[in-house]
Design an enzyme around this catalytic site. Structure first.
Site, PDB file in Angstrom:
ATOM      1  N   CYS A 113       0.867  -1.144   0.068  1.00 49.37           N
ATOM      2  CA  CYS A 113       0.074  -0.084  -0.059  1.00 49.37           C
ATOM      3  C   CYS A 113       0.599   1.488  -0.434  1.00 49.37           C
ATOM      4  O   CYS A 113       0.230   2.235   0.197  1.00 49.37           O
ATOM      5  CB  CYS A 113      -0.902   0.322   1.716  1.00 49.37           C
ATOM      6  SG  CYS A 113      -2.105  -1.202   1.098  1.00 49.37           S
ATOM      7  N   HIS A 250      -3.974   6.774   2.002  1.00 51.32           N
ATOM      8  CA  HIS A 250      -3.943   5.116   2.015  1.00 51.32           C
ATOM      9  C   HIS A 250      -5.501   5.403   2.235  1.00 51.32           C
ATOM     10  O   HIS A 250      -5.549   4.819   3.398  1.00 51.32           O
ATOM     11  CB  HIS A 250      -3.267   4.106   2.043  1.00 51.32           C
ATOM     12  CG  HIS A 250      -3.704   2.438   1.651  1.00 51.32           C
ATOM     13  ND1 HIS A 250      -4.097   2.257   0.970  1.00 51.32           N
ATOM     14  CD2 HIS A 250      -3.801   1.814   3.406  1.00 51.32           C
ATOM     15  CE1 HIS A 250      -4.474   0.616   1.098  1.00 51.32           C
ATOM     16  NE2 HIS A 250      -4.433   0.453   2.618  1.00 51.32           N
ATOM     17  N   ASN A 280     -10.446  -0.911  -0.292  1.00 55.64           N
ATOM     18  CA  ASN A 280      -8.438  -0.845  -0.532  1.00 55.64           C
ATOM     19  C   ASN A 280      -8.257  -1.564  -1.128  1.00 55.64           C
ATOM     20  O   ASN A 280      -8.724  -2.657  -1.431  1.00 55.64           O
ATOM     21  CB  ASN A 280      -8.256  -1.770   1.045  1.00 55.64           C
ATOM     22  CG  ASN A 280      -6.567  -1.506   1.963  1.00 55.64           C
ATOM     23  OD1 ASN A 280      -5.892  -1.227   0.362  1.00 55.64           O
ATOM     24  ND2 ASN A 280      -6.530  -1.965   2.279  1.00 55.64           N
TER      25      ASN A 280
HETATM   26  N1  ACO Z   1     -18.771  -9.761   8.807  1.00 56.28           N
HETATM   27  C1  ACO Z   1     -18.462 -10.580  10.371  1.00 56.28           C
HETATM   28  N2  ACO Z   1     -17.772  -9.993  11.002  1.00 56.28           N
HETATM   29  C2  ACO Z   1     -16.747 -10.707  10.947  1.00 56.28           C
HETATM   30  C3  ACO Z   1     -16.207  -9.975  10.228  1.00 56.28           C
HETATM   31  C4  ACO Z   1     -17.234  -9.894   8.876  1.00 56.28           C
HETATM   32  N3  ACO Z   1     -16.706  -9.209   7.415  1.00 56.28           N
HETATM   33  N4  ACO Z   1     -14.664  -9.823   9.553  1.00 56.28           N
HETATM   34  C5  ACO Z   1     -14.370 -10.649  10.914  1.00 56.28           C
HETATM   35  N5  ACO Z   1     -15.454 -10.460  11.948  1.00 56.28           N
HETATM   36  C6  ACO Z   1     -15.990 -11.295  13.583  1.00 56.28           C
HETATM   37  C7  ACO Z   1     -14.491 -11.665  13.747  1.00 56.28           C
HETATM   38  O1  ACO Z   1     -15.118 -12.985  13.335  1.00 56.28           O
HETATM   39  C8  ACO Z   1     -14.885 -11.286  15.005  1.00 56.28           C
HETATM   40  O2  ACO Z   1     -15.529 -12.634  15.821  1.00 56.28           O
HETATM   41  P1  ACO Z   1     -16.230 -12.911  17.370  1.00 56.28           P
HETATM   42  O3  ACO Z   1     -16.345 -11.930  17.908  1.00 56.28           O
HETATM   43  O4  ACO Z   1     -16.772 -14.135  17.953  1.00 56.28           O
HETATM   44  O5  ACO Z   1     -14.799 -13.643  17.181  1.00 56.28           O
HETATM   45  C9  ACO Z   1     -15.471 -10.246  15.128  1.00 56.28           C
HETATM   46  O6  ACO Z   1     -15.862 -10.192  13.824  1.00 56.28           O
HETATM   47  C10 ACO Z   1     -14.034  -8.996  15.680  1.00 56.28           C
HETATM   48  O7  ACO Z   1     -13.358  -9.384  14.473  1.00 56.28           O
HETATM   49  P2  ACO Z   1     -11.934  -8.800  14.824  1.00 56.28           P
HETATM   50  O8  ACO Z   1     -10.989  -9.278  13.655  1.00 56.28           O
HETATM   51  O9  ACO Z   1     -11.477  -8.971  15.799  1.00 56.28           O
HETATM   52  O10 ACO Z   1     -12.549  -7.184  14.008  1.00 56.28           O
HETATM   53  P3  ACO Z   1     -11.857  -5.470  14.367  1.00 56.28           P
HETATM   54  O11 ACO Z   1     -12.781  -4.944  14.914  1.00 56.28           O
HETATM   55  O12 ACO Z   1     -10.515  -6.214  14.374  1.00 56.28           O
HETATM   56  O13 ACO Z   1     -11.759  -5.572  12.783  1.00 56.28           O
HETATM   57  C11 ACO Z   1     -10.851  -4.922  11.214  1.00 56.28           C
HETATM   58  C12 ACO Z   1     -11.528  -6.067  12.260  1.00 56.28           C
HETATM   59  C13 ACO Z   1     -11.426  -3.817  10.314  1.00 56.28           C
HETATM   60  C14 ACO Z   1      -9.960  -5.385   9.618  1.00 56.28           C
HETATM   61  C15 ACO Z   1      -9.831  -4.087  11.849  1.00 56.28           C
HETATM   62  O14 ACO Z   1      -8.563  -5.149  12.524  1.00 56.28           O
HETATM   63  C16 ACO Z   1      -8.859  -3.549  11.120  1.00 56.28           C
HETATM   64  O15 ACO Z   1     -10.024  -2.640  10.918  1.00 56.28           O
HETATM   65  N6  ACO Z   1      -8.058  -3.297  10.479  1.00 56.28           N
HETATM   66  C17 ACO Z   1      -7.257  -2.372   9.962  1.00 56.28           C
HETATM   67  C18 ACO Z   1      -6.382  -2.913   8.691  1.00 56.28           C
HETATM   68  C19 ACO Z   1      -6.802  -3.050   7.759  1.00 56.28           C
HETATM   69  O16 ACO Z   1      -7.559  -2.269   6.939  1.00 56.28           O
HETATM   70  N7  ACO Z   1      -5.769  -3.365   6.921  1.00 56.28           N
HETATM   71  C20 ACO Z   1      -5.953  -3.783   5.475  1.00 56.28           C
HETATM   72  C21 ACO Z   1      -5.174  -3.738   4.418  1.00 56.28           C
HETATM   73  S1  ACO Z   1      -3.597  -3.106   5.582  1.00 56.28           S
HETATM   74  C22 ACO Z   1      -3.182  -2.061   4.843  1.00 56.28           C
HETATM   75  O17 ACO Z   1      -4.333  -1.275   4.051  1.00 56.28           O
HETATM   76  C23 ACO Z   1      -2.879  -0.922   6.004  1.00 56.28           C
END
Ligand code: ACO
Length: 325
Positions: A113, A250, A280
């Site tokens: 990215c 980004h 993304n």
């Molecule tokens: N739909 C429904 N539920 C989901 C989904 C989905 N698509 N994905 C995960 N869940 C569930 C998980 O299974 C988990 O359930 P549980 O609590 O029963 O185990 C719950 O939601 C929480 O999951 P987490 O992975 O802990 O969710 P989090 O709140 O961390 O959000 C996210 C995930 C959105 C990816 C977050 O970590 C984030 O924004 N990270 C930033 C990274 C990013 O955007 N990366 C993109 C690529 S990197 C880059 O471009 C820099």
């Protein structure tokens, strides 16, 4: 006389097929509410039969059409991508052939990215050397081919697309400052395209082609490290956030942008966003946004505006540029 690089034209191209959060909810256990509230993403574009070089070639053609520059005037083509059509020939070589840029040398740059920012930084040096006058830099991705479509934790986050710029030599300085970083020690938090060993002389290696991510770690990395680097970039030039017109970051997640803006003490209105439309798109996200801002008239490319670009992601890598646009 010294020459400098200037972004003289911008363009983007996204595949036609639109996939909404509701469409994804038909094929995996997710919902529009979960995706939109956690990421800001509402839809993304996904290719049907185009590959990365097809998207990038559309951008390159559009840059030439809009600028009136002929293909054989282009000295170099850099494509930032983590989803090349093939390792060899490079996506850039395919684009060079598609547009008939006969004298251009062309290569891919792999920095996830941050790829577009790193490629722009490189192109600035090529043109500032005085050796090259015109170059094309494109961020292009077909991330849909690297996703595990059974993993709702990653499949909902990404999309396909391409954006890019034409750079030309200019008597005035437009690239004012930059800070580019890599921390490979944290690289395994975000991986894709790992290839295993398979020769008769090797032990078998792990083969994990799909994108995998430690979402929380990446979230914290962006908010902490990238924000700090943007603040350092502004400090290095004695600038405050008020003196910057726009921060083009980004487009991973709207919550990351909100937190970064708050930490920097800068109003979110200075952070244009389009992840709601495209998800993304890795190296393509900043140039697509840049091109849309020019189309909307908020960026004029007349040298009167101060803009920060910041890419961050796999590597881990992060790159920041301060530009007069
Ligand atoms: N739909 C429904 N539920 C989901 C989904 C989905 N698509 N994905 C995960 N869940 C569930 C998980 O299974 C988990 O359930 P549980 O609590 O029963 O185990 C719950 O939601 C929480 O999951 P987490 O992975 O802990 O969710 P989090 O709140 O961390 O959000 C996210 C995930 C959105 C990816 C977050 O970590 C984030 O924004 N990270 C930033 C990274 C990013 O955007 N990366 C993109 C690529 S990197 C880059 O471009 C820099």
């Amino acid at each position: 006389m010294r020459t400098f690089a200037k972004i003289s034209q911008v363009a983007h191209y996204v595949p036609e097929q639109l996939v909404s959060n509701d469409d994804l909810a038909q094929i995996m256990d997710t919902s529009d509410d979960w995706i939109a509230s956690r990421t800001g993403i509402r839809q993304r574009r996904i290719v049907v039969d185009e590959n990365t070089s097809d998207l990038a070639s559309q951008v390159a053609k559009s840059l030439l059409d809009k600028s009136g520059v002929a293909a054989d005037e282009i000295d170099f083509i850099i494509i930032a991508t983590i989803t090349p059509d093939s390792a060899m020939p490079s996506t850039a070589a395919r684009v060079q052939a598609a547009i008939g840029a006969k004298k251009a040398f062309a290569y891919d740059l792999v920095a996830a990215c941050s790829g577009f920012v790193f490629a722009l930084s490189t192109a600035d040096k090529l043109i500032s050397s005085g050796i090259y006058q015109k170059g094309i830099v494109i961020g292009a991705e077909v991330l849909s081919k690297t996703l595990d479509w059974t993993d709702r934790g990653t499949a909902v986050l990404f999309g396909d697309g391409a954006g890019g710029v034409l750079l030309e030599a200019s008597p005035e300085q437009h690239f004012l400052a930059e800070i580019n970083r890599t921390d490979g020690s944290r690289g395994l938090g975000l991986t894709s395209g790992q290839t295993g060993l398979h020769s008769p002389f090797s032990k078998e290696g792990s083969n994990q082609p799909y994108l995998q991510m430690d979402g929380r770690a990446i979230f914290e990395f962006a908010v902490r490290d990238v924000t700090k680097t943007i603040a350092e970039l502004l400090d290095s030039q004695g600038l405050t956030g008020d003196e910057v017109d726009y921060f083009l970051l980004h487009q991973a997640n709207s919550r990351i942008l909100d937190k970064m803006a708050r930490k920097l003490g800068i109003g979110i209105e200075k952070f244009p966003a389009n992840m709601m439309h495209y998800g993304n798109t890795s190296a393509a996200s900043i140039p697509i946004l840049l091109s849309e801002c020019v189309e909307a008239g908020s960026l004029r490319l007349d040298g009167s505006q101060t803009v920060v670009l910041a890419g961050f992601g796999g590597g881990l890598t992060w790159g920041t540029l301060l530009l007069k646009l």
